[in-house]
Design an enzyme around this catalytic site. Structure first.
Site, PDB file in Angstrom:
ATOM      1  CD  GLU A  16      -9.098  19.158   4.421  1.00 38.88           C
ATOM      2  OE1 GLU A  16      -8.938  18.412   5.397  1.00 38.88           O
ATOM      3  OE2 GLU A  16     -10.155  19.762   4.211  1.00 38.88           O
TER       4      GLU A  16
ATOM      5  CG  HIS B 185     -10.732  19.348  10.099  1.00 42.30           C
ATOM      6  ND1 HIS B 185      -9.483  18.960   9.641  1.00 42.30           N
ATOM      7  CD2 HIS B 185     -11.513  19.461   8.993  1.00 42.30           C
ATOM      8  CE1 HIS B 185      -9.515  18.867   8.319  1.00 42.30           C
ATOM      9  NE2 HIS B 185     -10.741  19.159   7.906  1.00 42.30           N
ATOM     10  CD  GLU B 186     -15.417  19.608   8.911  1.00 40.33           C
ATOM     11  OE1 GLU B 186     -15.515  20.529   8.089  1.00 40.33           O
ATOM     12  OE2 GLU B 186     -14.910  18.512   8.623  1.00 40.33           O
TER      13      GLU B 186
ATOM     14  CE1 TYR C 116     -10.622  21.831   1.392  1.00 43.26           C
ATOM     15  CE2 TYR C 116     -12.024  20.701  -0.194  1.00 43.26           C
ATOM     16  CZ  TYR C 116     -11.382  20.739   1.028  1.00 43.26           C
ATOM     17  OH  TYR C 116     -11.512  19.673   1.892  1.00 43.26           O
TER      18      TYR C 116
ATOM     19  CG  ASP D 210      -9.254  14.526  -1.573  1.00 43.27           C
ATOM     20  OD1 ASP D 210     -10.221  15.221  -1.209  1.00 43.27           O
ATOM     21  OD2 ASP D 210      -8.252  14.306  -0.854  1.00 43.27           O
TER      22      ASP D 210
ATOM     23  CG  HIS E 165     -12.379  23.501   6.623  1.00 46.96           C
ATOM     24  ND1 HIS E 165     -11.282  23.611   5.793  1.00 46.96           N
ATOM     25  CD2 HIS E 165     -12.544  22.168   6.850  1.00 46.96           C
ATOM     26  CE1 HIS E 165     -10.799  22.400   5.541  1.00 46.96           C
ATOM     27  NE2 HIS E 165     -11.538  21.512   6.167  1.00 46.96           N
TER      28      HIS E 165
ATOM     29  CG  HIS F 160      -9.154  15.339   2.621  1.00 48.06           C
ATOM     30  ND1 HIS F 160      -9.943  15.789   1.581  1.00 48.06           N
ATOM     31  CD2 HIS F 160      -9.696  15.858   3.756  1.00 48.06           C
ATOM     32  CE1 HIS F 160     -10.921  16.539   2.067  1.00 48.06           C
ATOM     33  NE2 HIS F 160     -10.793  16.602   3.377  1.00 48.06           N
TER      34      HIS F 160
END
Lengths: 372, 98
Positions: free
Chosen positions: A205, A181-182, A196, A278, A185, A283
């Site tokens: 996301e 996931h990271e 974002y 957020d 990005h 998310h």
């Protein structure tokens, strides 16, 4: 003879058949290959020389024997550096493992190293993408960030992992889907650059969840039907009533816990959450495109990184996808990507179209085919 | 009342800490609040992804005035007096609420 560098996307990485001896080349042999002046080995020699020089992009040189012929294949290889923040919030921290180093005693370091490698392999083998930027960018990660730090993040240059508080979260490197996931990005930042905030942020996301899940499936050789479609299934402590951070298959069902509360993700546009928190619920509302991907992938079956994953990757790297894209715009680009890759009347195009209709992002315009 | 809310992070988990200081402690809290650069908060999100987002809301009444403040901060901006205020709230608060 040599195989040329692979220039086309490979739908899925075929493992080498057992009768073909396959090995990563040790340094002494690399030096022999680098030194050869035989014309038939020119490409292999060049790759070996690059590898020995240690310059990015790194190359993995693989030798095999086909009949009486020695076959050399040069493919991109990751260049990983893992640092340890030693429970401070100072980055990058102390370097504890580089690409050519053996495993260390600290399991978090090895988990980060291996997870980055698995994510690199997905992008390279399935989409012919060499690292985050497509040009062999070295991969940097830091572990043990902060004290009882309940998070993992991408800071624009590196992936950073906390150890968790021990009560709700354990170490974030335990989950290959979180690591994937990271890193994803970073890929999004170097491609579509999805802003974002709001729907484009939720797409950012979702794309990370998609390629995080595909990293795990690719590493385990799982088909769409075999996969859990969970993100972060390994980072809750036993005290938590829940199975993961998110479920792509059934958004909103990943956990229901006294401390954590209930998974807030919607699975359909009618339940879209409007919030300022957020970054506008990036998310939370990512559950909607997550489910669209799951639907497309399971409708098509087989390995999800092949057709559904390739369509999403084509969309992410399409010049037609603006940084401020909303769900509908992304859906349109995935449909165009499916049609471009497989044809307007293909089952892939039909599966993608049906998925976006199912989650309420697009309306049924009657262009589908019965039974699809 | 001083309330600190943390959202975002890869988990997207919302946490809130709140303190209702007794009258005798109000000067201490007003000083903490006034140390923060409320008018200089950034408007752009932090670079990267999955960073926490902090929101700090304060309302304290003194004999001469009512102090009200509200700010949203990306995680990298939480330092100095902001970090001190957040740490004090978390320390004085009970367990966070979702």
């Amino acid at each position: 003879m040599t195989h040329p560098h692979r220039a086309q996307a490979v739908p899925h990485p075929a493992p080498p058949p057992p009768h073909r001896p396959h090995a990563i080349v040790p340094p002494y042999l690399l030096a022999r290959v680098a030194a050869t002046d035989h014309p038939a080995f020119a490409r292999a020699a060049e790759a070996a020389q690059r590898t020995l020089r240690g310059r990015a992009p790194r190359t993995r040189l693989t030798l095999s024997v086909e009949g009486d012929t020695l076959v050399a294949e040069a493919t991109p290889a990751p260049d990983r550096t893992i640092s340890d923040a030693q429970n401070s919030t100072r980055l990058p921290g102390v370097v504890v493992r580089r690409e050519d180093d053996p495993p260390v005693a600290d399991q978090a370091v090895n988990e980060a190293f291996d997870g980055l490698g698995a994510t690199f392999d997905l992008f390279e083998q399935a989409y012919d993408r060499n690292s985050i930027d497509g040009g062999g960018l070295p991969l940097h990660a830091t572990v043990h960030y902060g004290r009882e730090y309940d998070n993992a993040f991408w800071d624009g240059a590196r992936m950073v992992f906390g150890d968790g508080d021990g009560e709700v979260f354990t170490g974030f490197t335990r989950s290959i889907t979180v690591i994937g996931h990271e890193l994803a990005h970073g890929v999004t930042e170097h491609t579509a650059g999805l802003v974002y905030r709001g729907q484009s942020g939720a797409l950012n996301e979702s794309v990370s969840d998609v390629f995080g899940a595909l990293t795990e499936q690719h590493a385990l050789g799982q088909t769409a039907d075999e996969a859990s479609w969970l993100i972060g299934a390994e980072i809750f402590t036993d005290a938590v009533e829940g199975e993961a951070l998110r479920s792509m298959k059934a958004p909103g069902t990943a956990y229901d816990d006294d401390v954590l509360g209930k998974d807030p993700q919607p699975a359909h546009m009618r339940d879209f959450v409007v919030t300022q928190e957020d970054n506008g619920g990036v998310h939370i509302n990512s559950g909607i495109p997550n489910r669209a991907f799951h639907l497309a992938a399971t409708t098509l079956g087989g390995f999800a990184w092949e057709r559904a994953g390739l369509i999403w990757y084509r969309a992410l790297t399409s010049p037609d996808l603006p940084p401020t894209a909303d769900f509908a715009a992304f859906a349109a680009v995935t449909r165009a990507a499916a049609a471009g890759e497989y044809g307007e009347e293909s089952e892939e195009a039909a599966a993608v179209r049906a998925a976006w209709i199912e989650v309420g992002v697009q309306e049924d315009d009657g262009s589908g085919t019965d039974g699809r | 009342m001083v309330a600190v809310t943390r959202t975002g992070g890869i988990a997207g988990r919302r946490r809130e800490w709140r303190v209702e200081p007794p009258a005798s402690d109000v000067p201490h809290w007003v000083a903490l609040i006034e140390d923060c650069p409320w008018d200089a908060t950034p408007t752009d999100p932090a670079p990267g992804a999955d960073r926490f987002v902090w929101r700090i809301r304060a309302r304290c009444e003194t004999p001469t005035e009512t102090v009200e403040r509200d700010a949203e901060l990306p995680e990298p901006q939480v330092e100095g007096p902001w970090q001190t205020l957040i740490d004090e709230v978390r320390g004085a608060s009970g367990p966070s609420t979702a």
